[in-house]
Design an enzyme around this catalytic site. Structure first.
Site, PDB file in Angstrom:
ATOM      1  N   LYS A 192       0.819  -1.214   0.000  1.00  0.00           N
ATOM      2  CA  LYS A 192       0.000   0.000   0.000  1.00  0.00           C
ATOM      3  C   LYS A 192       0.858   1.271   0.000  1.00  0.00           C
ATOM      4  CE  LYS A 192      -4.318  -1.855   1.867  1.00  0.00           C
ATOM      5  NZ  LYS A 192      -5.393  -1.752   2.844  1.00  0.00           N
TER       6      LYS A 192
ATOM      7  N   LYS B 119      -5.325 -10.223  -4.784  1.00  0.00           N
ATOM      8  CA  LYS B 119      -6.531 -10.555  -4.024  1.00  0.00           C
ATOM      9  C   LYS B 119      -7.647  -9.537  -4.284  1.00  0.00           C
ATOM     10  CE  LYS B 119      -6.506  -8.392   0.522  1.00  0.00           C
ATOM     11  NZ  LYS B 119      -7.889  -7.918   0.557  1.00  0.00           N
TER      12      LYS B 119
ATOM     13  N   LYS C 215     -11.854  -4.551  -1.179  1.00  0.00           N
ATOM     14  CA  LYS C 215     -12.961  -3.596  -1.263  1.00  0.00           C
ATOM     15  C   LYS C 215     -12.488  -2.195  -1.591  1.00  0.00           C
ATOM     16  CE  LYS C 215     -13.711  -4.102   3.529  1.00  0.00           C
ATOM     17  NZ  LYS C 215     -12.468  -3.739   4.224  1.00  0.00           N
TER      18      LYS C 215
END
Ligand code: ATP
Ligand code: MG
Length: 329
Positions: A111, A193, A196
């Site tokens: 991230k 993966k 959301k």
């Protein structure tokens, strides 16, 4: 009775991955464990969030927990920021963590690709906060998807380090990863993966997507040019992901599904997958609609925060005493 803790971030609407990898299992665990289910809003703000959207996502996540089958007569459902002990112990555990071990977390690396001046320091220090979430409840087992394995290992290390250095107060939690569905992949890039917070809406199925949207997203899922429905993680990650989804949604084995689609193309296959997803999500969506319009949610969350605080404050007091914070009272 052993204790379970699990958290989900209100960083968007839950995906099919969150449901199959986490939420679905929570429902069954309630029979045998004392369960704490947490809406971890303080984790969500490690990346930028719109204020109003975050509030909406928090409520929506609470309703989705309930609509999926979380029973608050048996389990505690609460919002992390409404139980201050989480950040308090989180800080103490940050002081027990090393920068080096936090920088080695793959989720931080994933991230923070935009560089260290572009991401918040909270993104780096969120694993000790997660450790705090878990350790406050003397948790025995943490049911999570595969992506959280490394954070759980860190939690165990921090608990052990604290116990050795200060006082033996924390239960060392075990991780439980489901055999199936632990890693549902992105529909657009089946090597990543499903998340959301993915910017590409087509990459994930939201638990609240309407029927035709689900069908459309699955129809445009990336597969391969072979045209054979066969489970092969390495060479056919897209088809394998869809097979896994249909298998968990229907309870049919992968072999049964390979037989079902023998001689058929990806068109028929994708319709079958979409139908299986719709049949799982539709009843949840119907319950969700009733809950989100009712006043029940606020009462449940108030009670949950109260219940969680009782337990968490006791553990926090022990940790403060062990570290020598504050005064003797
Ligand atoms: P974000 O992108 O904001 O991190 P997320 O989709 O990864 O969102 P989390 O709130 O971080 O969701 O995780 C909630 C739970 O869902 C965790 O137990 C996590 O392991 C599980 N989970 C997340 N993604 C998947 C997935 N693709 N397959 C299976 N389980 C998953
Ligand atoms: Mg995540």
């Amino acid at each position: 009775m052993k204790t379970i803790f699990s958290g989900i971030q209100p960083s968007g609407t839950l995906t099919l991955g969150n449901y199959l990898g986490a939420m679905k299992h929570f429902v069954d665990l309630q029979d045998d464990y004392k369960c704490y289910f947490c809406i971890v809003d303080e984790h969500a703000i490690t990346v930028s969030q719109d204020r109003l959207k975050l509030r909406e996502n928090i409520k929506s996540l609470a309703a989705l927990y309930l609509a999926s089958g979380i029973d608050t007569n048996r389990s505690t459902l609460f919002i992390q920021s409404e139980v201050p002990a989480h950040t308090q112990l989180g800080w103490m555990l940050q002081c027990v963590s090393y920068i080096g071990e936090l920088e080695r977390m793959t989720q931080f690396k994933d991230k923070s690709t935009d560089g260290k001046d572009a991401v918040s320091s909270g993104l780096l220090t969120y694993p000790p906060l997660m450790a705090s979430d878990i350790l406050l409840y003397q948790t025995d087992i943490v049911p999570v998807g595969d992506d959280q394995k490394q954070h759980l290992e860190l939690t165990r290390n921090l608990a052990q380090r604290f116990n050795n250095k200060y006082n033996d107060i924390f239960t060392i939690p075990e991780v439980r990863i489901p055999k199936e569905g632990a890693r549902i992949m992105s529909l657009q890039d089946p090597t990543k993966k499903m998340s959301k917070s993915d910017a590409n809406q087509k990459a994930f199925i939201s638990m609240l997507d309407e029927e035709n949207k689900i069908l459309k997203k699955i129809k445009s899922a990336v597969t391969d040019s072979e045209g054979i429905v066969k489970y092969d993680k390495e060479n056919k990650p897209g088809v394998t992901n869809l097979l896994t989804i249909e298998s968990i949604c229907t309870g049919h084995t992968i072999a049964d599904l390979e037989n079902k689609y023998e001689g058929k193309g990806y068109g028929d296959f994708k319709i079958g997958v979409a139908e299986s997803v719709i049949s799982v999500l539709k009843p949840i969506q119907e319950r969700y609609k009733e809950l989100i319009e009712s006043n029940e949610l606020d009462d449940i969350l108030d009670e949950g925060a109260q219940d969680a605080s009782l337990k968490a404050d006791k553990m926090l007091a022990k940790a403060k005493k062990a570290m020598g914070l504050g005064r003797v009272k």
